[in-house]
Design an enzyme around this catalytic site. Structure first.
Site, PDB file in Angstrom:
ATOM      1  N   SER A   1       0.815  -1.217   0.000  1.00 51.82           N
ATOM      2  CA  SER A   1       0.000   0.000   0.000  1.00 51.82           C
ATOM      3  C   SER A   1       0.845   1.262   0.000  1.00 51.82           C
ATOM      4  O   SER A   1       1.883   1.343   0.661  1.00 51.82           O
ATOM      5  CB  SER A   1      -0.891   0.005   1.241  1.00 51.82           C
ATOM      6  OG  SER A   1      -1.428   1.294   1.436  1.00 51.82           O
TER       7      SER A   1
ATOM      8  N   TYR B   1      -2.468   5.511  -4.221  1.00 51.33           N
ATOM      9  CA  TYR B   1      -3.602   6.439  -4.131  1.00 51.33           C
ATOM     10  C   TYR B   1      -3.117   7.691  -4.836  1.00 51.33           C
ATOM     11  O   TYR B   1      -2.078   8.247  -4.476  1.00 51.33           O
ATOM     12  CB  TYR B   1      -3.917   6.776  -2.669  1.00 51.33           C
ATOM     13  CG  TYR B   1      -4.632   5.690  -1.905  1.00 51.33           C
ATOM     14  CD1 TYR B   1      -5.832   5.165  -2.358  1.00 51.33           C
ATOM     15  CD2 TYR B   1      -4.125   5.227  -0.691  1.00 51.33           C
ATOM     16  CE1 TYR B   1      -6.503   4.190  -1.638  1.00 51.33           C
ATOM     17  CE2 TYR B   1      -4.791   4.256   0.037  1.00 51.33           C
ATOM     18  CZ  TYR B   1      -5.983   3.739  -0.440  1.00 51.33           C
ATOM     19  OH  TYR B   1      -6.642   2.789   0.274  1.00 51.33           O
TER      20      TYR B   1
ATOM     21  N   THR C   1      -5.745   2.548  -6.901  1.00 50.06           N
ATOM     22  CA  THR C   1      -7.025   2.376  -6.205  1.00 50.06           C
ATOM     23  C   THR C   1      -7.898   3.598  -6.432  1.00 50.06           C
ATOM     24  O   THR C   1      -7.500   4.729  -6.122  1.00 50.06           O
ATOM     25  CB  THR C   1      -6.777   2.140  -4.703  1.00 50.06           C
ATOM     26  OG1 THR C   1      -5.999   0.947  -4.586  1.00 50.06           O
ATOM     27  CG2 THR C   1      -8.078   1.971  -3.950  1.00 50.06           C
TER      28      THR C   1
ATOM     29  N   LYS D   1      -8.082  -0.672  -9.345  1.00 53.59           N
ATOM     30  CA  LYS D   1      -8.745  -1.365  -8.223  1.00 53.59           C
ATOM     31  C   LYS D   1      -9.984  -0.595  -7.784  1.00 53.59           C
ATOM     32  O   LYS D   1      -9.918   0.632  -7.622  1.00 53.59           O
ATOM     33  CB  LYS D   1      -7.758  -1.483  -7.053  1.00 53.59           C
ATOM     34  CG  LYS D   1      -8.328  -2.133  -5.798  1.00 53.59           C
ATOM     35  CD  LYS D   1      -7.214  -2.439  -4.800  1.00 53.59           C
ATOM     36  CE  LYS D   1      -7.712  -3.152  -3.561  1.00 53.59           C
ATOM     37  NZ  LYS D   1      -8.250  -2.268  -2.537  1.00 53.59           N
TER      38      LYS D   1
ATOM     39  N   HIS E   1     -13.544  -2.449  -1.596  1.00 50.97           N
ATOM     40  CA  HIS E   1     -12.663  -2.016  -0.505  1.00 50.97           C
ATOM     41  C   HIS E   1     -13.095  -2.644   0.821  1.00 50.97           C
ATOM     42  O   HIS E   1     -13.011  -2.035   1.886  1.00 50.97           O
ATOM     43  CB  HIS E   1     -12.675  -0.488  -0.398  1.00 50.97           C
ATOM     44  CG  HIS E   1     -11.371   0.131   0.028  1.00 50.97           C
ATOM     45  ND1 HIS E   1     -10.530   0.774  -0.838  1.00 50.97           N
ATOM     46  CD2 HIS E   1     -10.759   0.209   1.238  1.00 50.97           C
ATOM     47  CE1 HIS E   1      -9.474   1.244  -0.170  1.00 50.97           C
ATOM     48  NE2 HIS E   1      -9.589   0.897   1.092  1.00 50.97           N
TER      49      HIS E   1
ATOM     50  N   GLY F   1     -14.066 -10.077   0.802  1.00 53.91           N
ATOM     51  CA  GLY F   1     -14.831 -11.179   1.376  1.00 53.91           C
ATOM     52  C   GLY F   1     -14.173 -12.534   1.335  1.00 53.91           C
ATOM     53  O   GLY F   1     -14.772 -13.525   1.753  1.00 53.91           O
TER      54      GLY F   1
HETATM   55  C1  LIG Z   1      -7.318  -1.729   7.494  1.00 60.98           C
HETATM   56  C2  LIG Z   1      -7.451  -1.708   6.008  1.00 60.98           C
HETATM   57  C3  LIG Z   1      -6.640  -0.859   5.279  1.00 60.98           C
HETATM   58  C4  LIG Z   1      -6.705  -0.846   3.885  1.00 60.98           C
HETATM   59  N1  LIG Z   1      -5.833  -0.070   3.182  1.00 60.98           N
HETATM   60  C5  LIG Z   1      -5.864  -0.092   1.829  1.00 60.98           C
HETATM   61  C6  LIG Z   1      -4.918   0.648   1.086  1.00 60.98           C
HETATM   62  O1  LIG Z   1      -4.045   1.289   1.640  1.00 60.98           O
HETATM   63  N2  LIG Z   1      -5.008   0.601  -0.255  1.00 60.98           N
HETATM   64  C7  LIG Z   1      -5.966  -0.119  -0.917  1.00 60.98           C
HETATM   65  O2  LIG Z   1      -6.023  -0.124  -2.146  1.00 60.98           O
HETATM   66  N3  LIG Z   1      -6.873  -0.845  -0.226  1.00 60.98           N
HETATM   67  C8  LIG Z   1      -6.834  -0.862   1.128  1.00 60.98           C
HETATM   68  N4  LIG Z   1      -7.711  -1.640   1.817  1.00 60.98           N
HETATM   69  C9  LIG Z   1      -8.662  -2.488   1.077  1.00 60.98           C
HETATM   70  C10 LIG Z   1      -8.055  -3.861   0.755  1.00 60.98           C
HETATM   71  O3  LIG Z   1      -7.070  -3.763  -0.235  1.00 60.98           O
HETATM   72  C11 LIG Z   1      -9.129  -4.831   0.245  1.00 60.98           C
HETATM   73  O4  LIG Z   1      -9.815  -4.243  -0.841  1.00 60.98           O
HETATM   74  C12 LIG Z   1     -10.134  -5.197   1.336  1.00 60.98           C
HETATM   75  O5  LIG Z   1      -9.462  -5.455   2.546  1.00 60.98           O
HETATM   76  C13 LIG Z   1     -10.924  -6.422   0.905  1.00 60.98           C
HETATM   77  O6  LIG Z   1     -11.921  -6.730   1.851  1.00 60.98           O
HETATM   78  P1  LIG Z   1     -11.757  -7.914   2.914  1.00 60.98           P
HETATM   79  O7  LIG Z   1     -10.523  -7.643   3.691  1.00 60.98           O
HETATM   80  O8  LIG Z   1     -12.977  -7.817   3.764  1.00 60.98           O
HETATM   81  O9  LIG Z   1     -11.680  -9.210   2.152  1.00 60.98           O
HETATM   82  C14 LIG Z   1      -7.656  -1.680   3.214  1.00 60.98           C
HETATM   83  C15 LIG Z   1      -8.467  -2.522   3.963  1.00 60.98           C
HETATM   84  C16 LIG Z   1      -8.367  -2.562   5.339  1.00 60.98           C
HETATM   85  C17 LIG Z   1      -9.212  -3.547   6.093  1.00 60.98           C
END
Ligand SMILES: Cc1cc2nc3c(=O)[nH]c(=O)nc-3n(C[C@H](O)[C@H](O)[C@H](O)COP(=O)(O)O)c2cc1C
Length: 388
Positions: A128, A152, A178, A260, A284, A317
């Site tokens: 990330s 981002y 993203t 994404k 997300h 999920g």
């Molecule tokens: C705590 C947290 C931080 C996240 N940070 C980012 C991020 O920095 N960049 C990004 O593209 N997605 C981020 N996501 C989304 C994840 O890449 C992913 O889409 C998401 O966790 C999928 O859902 P799930 O964990 O329920 O399966 C984050 C998700 C969580 C839970």
């Protein structure tokens, strides 16, 4: 019994002869509850939390329950092969680690522990842009591992270009941009806690270490850290970008580019037409648009529309091997594992992440074979039935 991949299951049973049992839950769905007992409450809320009522986060999981695997018998599953090359990346089984920022709130070793575990187990990591460790330090910990970089899109183009240059120099092979986080959603748990890690200096490390970012500050970061974080709040996201801005990425990134946060066939078709190499179907993890469709419900139409032309990945999920089978059967070429590895990190640092990755890989492989499938090419919607 022929086992082309390591069998974590065999290892656990054999070790069990000495009376030992695994340190972490074998049911990946139980990781969250276990992690909630060891994490600082506001850090747990930040990871587990979602947008608004939490309806979309719940819908992501519910969407998986609506599809059932239909096992076939008397097929030869003695020599399975579940590897695939995607955008130049070798996947021994088709999953990668989703980009998740601020990992130091889960464990002091944060991204470094995840990067080491991913390299050791052989699972590619998407790092990330909001990591709590710099692009270069994560790359070093990841060593010979395969890594992608997630951006981002910042308001300051010079900073964006600098990030892309740094990531390429540090061996990141694919760019993930993203799109669903133009700004942060209304997240009641974090609001209740008055907690946004970035404002406390966690998750801004790529910015603070960036020469182009530093050039926009009146004083060095160490002399006035508050001004640096204020500057971060001003440039973190660019809410004005449109399809017309995509050429900027091509100008500064020389490998494959993936978008994404795509949830419609129309957007996926537009991405393919713009020369983008892949999309990640994702909401997300329900953290952005409360009330949005479950990500799995968006997948079949997108896979149908563009799956033969560009890479289609999926997240939101995935909680175990069966979920992987379902998403791949509905047209994903690979999936991203999200929150479960963060819970593994919280529970046991690098060892906890290794456990989660090995468990998912082995559970996926077993589920495939027990369903009668020995190749990814045998997966199709016909392997599933939609619950009435
Ligand atoms: C705590 C947290 C931080 C996240 N940070 C980012 C991020 O920095 N960049 C990004 O593209 N997605 C981020 N996501 C989304 C994840 O890449 C992913 O889409 C998401 O966790 C999928 O859902 P799930 O964990 O329920 O399966 C984050 C998700 C969580 C839970």
């Amino acid at each position: 019994m022929s086992q082309p991949l390591e069998s974590y299951q065999d290892e656990i049973y054999l070790t069990g002869l000495t009376g030992a049992v695994p340190d972490f839950p074998a049911d990946l769905g139980q990781l969250e509850e276990a992690a909630s007992k060891v994490m600082a409450p506001r850090a747990y809320d930040y990871v587990a939390g979602a947008a608004g009522s939490g309806d979309t986060a719940g819908e992501n999981l519910a969407a998986f329950r609506r599809w059932r695997i239909v096992p076939r018998m008397l097929t030869d599953v003695s020599t399975p092969a579940f590897g695939r090359t995607l955008l130049g990346t070798e996947l021994t089984v088709p999953f990668l680690l989703a980009p998740i920022g601020v990992l130091r709130i889960a464990h002091p070793d944060g991204e470094l522990a995840v990067a080491r575990a991913a390299a050791a187990v052989g699972v590619p990591m998407i790092v990330s842009n909001a990591a709590s460790t710099s692009i270069e330090d994560v790359a070093e910990a990841n060593g010979d591992g395969q890594r992608w970089y997630q951006l981002y899109w910042p308001k300051d183009r010079a900073v964006g270009a600098s990030f892309l240059g740094r990531a390429q120099a540090a061996g990141y092979s694919v760019l993930v941009v993203t799109l669903d986080t133009r700004t942060l959603a209304w997240r009641p748990l974090d609001l209740r806690n008055g907690y946004l890690p970035f404002l406390q200096g966690v998750g801004v490390q790529n910015f603070l270490s960036d020469p182009a970012f530093q050039a926009g500050l009146a004083m060095p970061v160490d002399d006035d850290p508050e001004a640096a974080i204020l500057r971060w709040t001003q440039i973190f996201g660019d809410t004005s970008i449109t399809w017309d801005d995509l050429p900027f990425l091509r100008q500064h990134w020389h490998g494959p580019i993936v978008l994404k946060g795509i949830l419609t066939a129309a957007d996926a078709i537009r991405a393919a037409a713009a020369g983008i190499d892949g999309v990640i179907v994702s909401n997300h993890g329900g953290r952005q648009v409360d009330g949005a469709i479950g990500a799995l419900d968006a997948l079949p139409a997108i896979a149908d529309a563009v799956g033969s032309r560009i890479a289609v990945l999926f997240d939101s999920g995935i909680r175990g091997g069966a979920d992987m089978v379902k998403a791949l059967a509905l047209g994903a070429q690979a999936v991203l594992l999200g929150r479960p590895y963060v819970y593994g990190l919280a529970l046991g640092g690098e060892a906890g992440v290794r456990h989660v990755l090995r468990a998912l890989r082995n559970e996926f492989e077993l589920t495939m074979r027990l369903a009668g499938l020995s190749r990814l090419s045998e997966l199709s919607p016909d392997c599933l039935q939609r619950r009435p």
